[in-house]
Design an enzyme around this catalytic site. Structure first.
Site, PDB file in Angstrom:
ATOM      1  N   ARG A   1       0.844  -1.198   0.000  1.00 44.17           N
ATOM      2  CA  ARG A   1       0.000   0.000   0.000  1.00 44.17           C
ATOM      3  C   ARG A   1       0.877   1.245   0.000  1.00 44.17           C
ATOM      4  O   ARG A   1       1.544   1.548   0.981  1.00 44.17           O
ATOM      5  CB  ARG A   1      -0.927   0.016   1.222  1.00 44.17           C
ATOM      6  CG  ARG A   1      -1.801   1.272   1.281  1.00 44.17           C
ATOM      7  CD  ARG A   1      -2.957   1.158   2.269  1.00 44.17           C
ATOM      8  NE  ARG A   1      -2.537   1.121   3.641  1.00 44.17           N
ATOM      9  CZ  ARG A   1      -3.377   1.186   4.684  1.00 44.17           C
ATOM     10  NH1 ARG A   1      -4.684   1.290   4.464  1.00 44.17           N
ATOM     11  NH2 ARG A   1      -2.921   1.125   5.918  1.00 44.17           N
TER      12      ARG A   1
ATOM     13  N   ASP B   1      -3.548   3.008  14.535  1.00 46.84           N
ATOM     14  CA  ASP B   1      -2.748   3.577  13.453  1.00 46.84           C
ATOM     15  C   ASP B   1      -3.287   4.962  13.144  1.00 46.84           C
ATOM     16  O   ASP B   1      -4.110   5.502  13.890  1.00 46.84           O
ATOM     17  CB  ASP B   1      -2.710   2.664  12.232  1.00 46.84           C
ATOM     18  CG  ASP B   1      -4.065   2.512  11.545  1.00 46.84           C
ATOM     19  OD1 ASP B   1      -5.034   3.187  11.946  1.00 46.84           O
ATOM     20  OD2 ASP B   1      -4.153   1.717  10.595  1.00 46.84           O
TER      21      ASP B   1
END
Length: 559
Positions: A179, A461
């Site tokens: 990603r 996160d």
């Protein structure tokens, strides 16, 4: 057509790298970085930047204009201009055999030990992350490229001297997906023609250039495979598709070899899912329910609507109607177009010192994954290797085939009202405290180079920290009334938030210990978090303002 062949490159013995005209590397150099910054690789990345920079600037401008309309009172909806695409009978290219079965995917940053453990953990796929779970320090970004190259070539090892242990790959490993960063993030350490490079093109460009030949050789001619984050409109998918076309053409790769899974993690994007798949139809590997970013985006999108204040984040679960509608529409859309519909993240982590709490957390994960597989998802995410066996068991018991593309969910009929329905719940002082405690601790870790942080038995996160930030901002902006507590009708004000912040800093110091607190960046993080929570206008992303705190320029740039 010029074809680059990375396998023919030889490492330069010249201490001064050969850097193409117009390219300036401002980050500190280490000897091993030269393996990434070959002249051909730099030329490839510079060409990506020059070709696509104008389109990236355009789509970011479109985002601003779109948000201005929402701030003026408009709400997201399906675009009547693209009705023919939504109602058409087209399909995407079939999934390659290498990614036909994705029942459990683990995610994590591009750190060396993490990559080895994730590839070995028994999951079908590992998404190596340059985005929300990675603090994009210069060293993290370029070391991550080295780590991925070694993983693709199966030469990756890690020496843990403290434990006297060597980590290496098993004979059978997960398939690797990567990603890159979202379109909005720059890479300030690399300049192309006097401007900072686009983080997404840096991450994609170096990884693809150095690894596509080896990767495709191992996966039947297909790959590399990517996850594409933070999109808000199909025009952004069109840019990614053009990037893939360009990379394949320049490197002599068959069209459609690259595949990308788009994370539907913004509220505007849920109204564009057919259109996004249509733009990527030769390169699509499906869509993913990016649930945490989606909640963040929901708040951000309706930030100017005082009647749309969300309850505490712990109450905004996937059974809320707006989230249930979003996941079911995603499954229906993907399966109509012949691609995977991936479930969301299980953020829980094993709790080693509390068997009862660990069992309760496992039960939550199991229930969540059972909901996903019964709804028709083709796979799901786990944040920790310890959860992979549990999640695999749920999917193995309920999904005997490689996927559920045959489950069309024709019973689903989702409207704009379904996707915009407000979640039910309460807003509490403890919710404000938790948001503040999590936000400060995550920012402190991020600014010291760690982008994935275990806090209170969950893996936090950037996406989960964003929920904390925008929810605090929303409540302060509109003086939200809190439910329960010692003072009935208490409102969230800047003064209350300042008091909560001070008290939570004291709590954080007790939890982490005085030495760690003193040596960390907690006070700095608290000031930045407070600034963003009380800003007159909500910043688009937490990391945009924070990024300047981790940029490190070398005394002399390479150019």
């Amino acid at each position: 057509m010029e074809i680059y062949n990375p396998s023919s490159q030889k490492r330069s013995r010249n201490p001064e790298m050969s850097i193409p005209a117009g390219v300036r590397i401002r980050g500190p150099m280490r000897p091993e970085f030269e393996k990434i910054f070959t002249r051909d690789a730099l030329e490839f990345v510079a060409e990506l930047e020059r070709k696509f920079r104008p389109r990236v600037k355009y789509i970011l401008k479109c985002r601003e204009e779109q948000q201005a309309r929402y701030d003026a009172g408009e709400l997201p909806s399906f675009d009547p201009a693209t009705k023919a695409i939504r109602e058409g009978e087209w399909t995407c290219s079939s999934p390659p055999a290498a990614i036909a079965d994705r029942r459990v995917e683990i995610t994590g940053p591009v750190e060396r030990k993490m990559i080895i453990n994730a590839l070995n953990c028994g999951a079908k796929m590992f998404m190596a992350d340059f985005e929300d779970s990675l603090a994009p320090t210069w060293d993290n970004i370029i070391s991550g490229q080295i780590n991925l190259r070694d993983a693709v070539n199966r030469t990756i090892t890690y020496e843990d001297k403290a434990r006297n242990k060597t980590y290496k790959l098993n004979s059978k490993t997960a398939a690797l997906l990567v990603r890159p960063r979202g379109w909005h993030l720059q890479e300030s350490h690399i300049e192309i023609d006097g401007e900072p490079a686009t983080g997404a093109l840096i991450d994609f460009g170096f990884y693809f250039f150095h690894n596509h030949a080896s990767y495709r050789a191992k996966h039947g001619g297909y790959g590399p495979f990517f996850y594409l984050p933070k999109m808000q409109h199909s025009r952004e998918a069109a840019v990614w598709n053009a990037v893939f076309d360009h990379a394949e053409d320049v490197c002599g790769v068959p069209r459609g070899s690259i595949r990308g899974t788009v994370l539907i993690e913004t509220l505007p994007a849920v109204f564009q899912m057919h259109e996004i798949l249509y733009e990527l139809r030769e390169h699509s590997a499906g869509l993913n329910c990016g649930r945490w970013d989606y909640i963040f985006s929901f708040i951000k999108t309706v930030r100017a609507h005082p009647d749309r204040l969300l309850p505490d984040r712990v109450q905004v679960g996937m059974t809320q109607h707006f989230l249930k509608s979003y996941t079911e529409l995603l499954i229906q859309t993907c399966h109509k177009r012949g691609v995977h519909a991936m479930g969301g993240m299980a953020a829980q982590i094993p709790i080693k010192d509390n068997p009862a709490a660990n069992e309760a957390a496992a039960a939550l994960v199991k229930a969540d994954k059972l909901r996903e597989v019964l709804a028709g998802h083709d796979g799901t995410w786990a944040a920790h290797p310890g959860l992979v066996p549990l999640v695999l068991e749920v999917f193995d018991q309920n999904m005997p085939k490689a996927n559920q593309l045959h489950v069309k969910r024709e019973d689903v009929n989702v409207t704009c009202a379904d996707l915009l329905q407000m979640p039910k719940g309460t807003r509490t002082l403890e919710g404000l405290r938790l948001n503040t405690r999590v936000g400060v601790q995550y920012l402190a870790a991020w600014m010291t180079g760690t982008g994935s942080v275990p806090l209170y038995n969950l893996m936090e996160d950037a996406a989960t920290a964003e929920i904390s930030r925008v929810q605090n901002w929303q409540q302060i902006k509109y003086n939200a009334v809190l439910d329960g507590g010692l003072v009935p009708g208490m409102r969230v004000t800047k003064e209350l938030f300042a008091r909560v912040l001070d008290e939570e800093l004291v709590r954080i110091e007790k939890e982490v210990g005085p030495a760690k607190f003193a040596n960390g960046r907690y006070q700095e993080a608290a000031k930045l978090f407070a600034k963003q929570c009380t800003a007159p206008v909500l910043d688009d992303f937490l990391t945009l303002d924070a990024y300047r705190n981790i940029v490190t320029f070398a005394p002399t740039a390479r150019m």
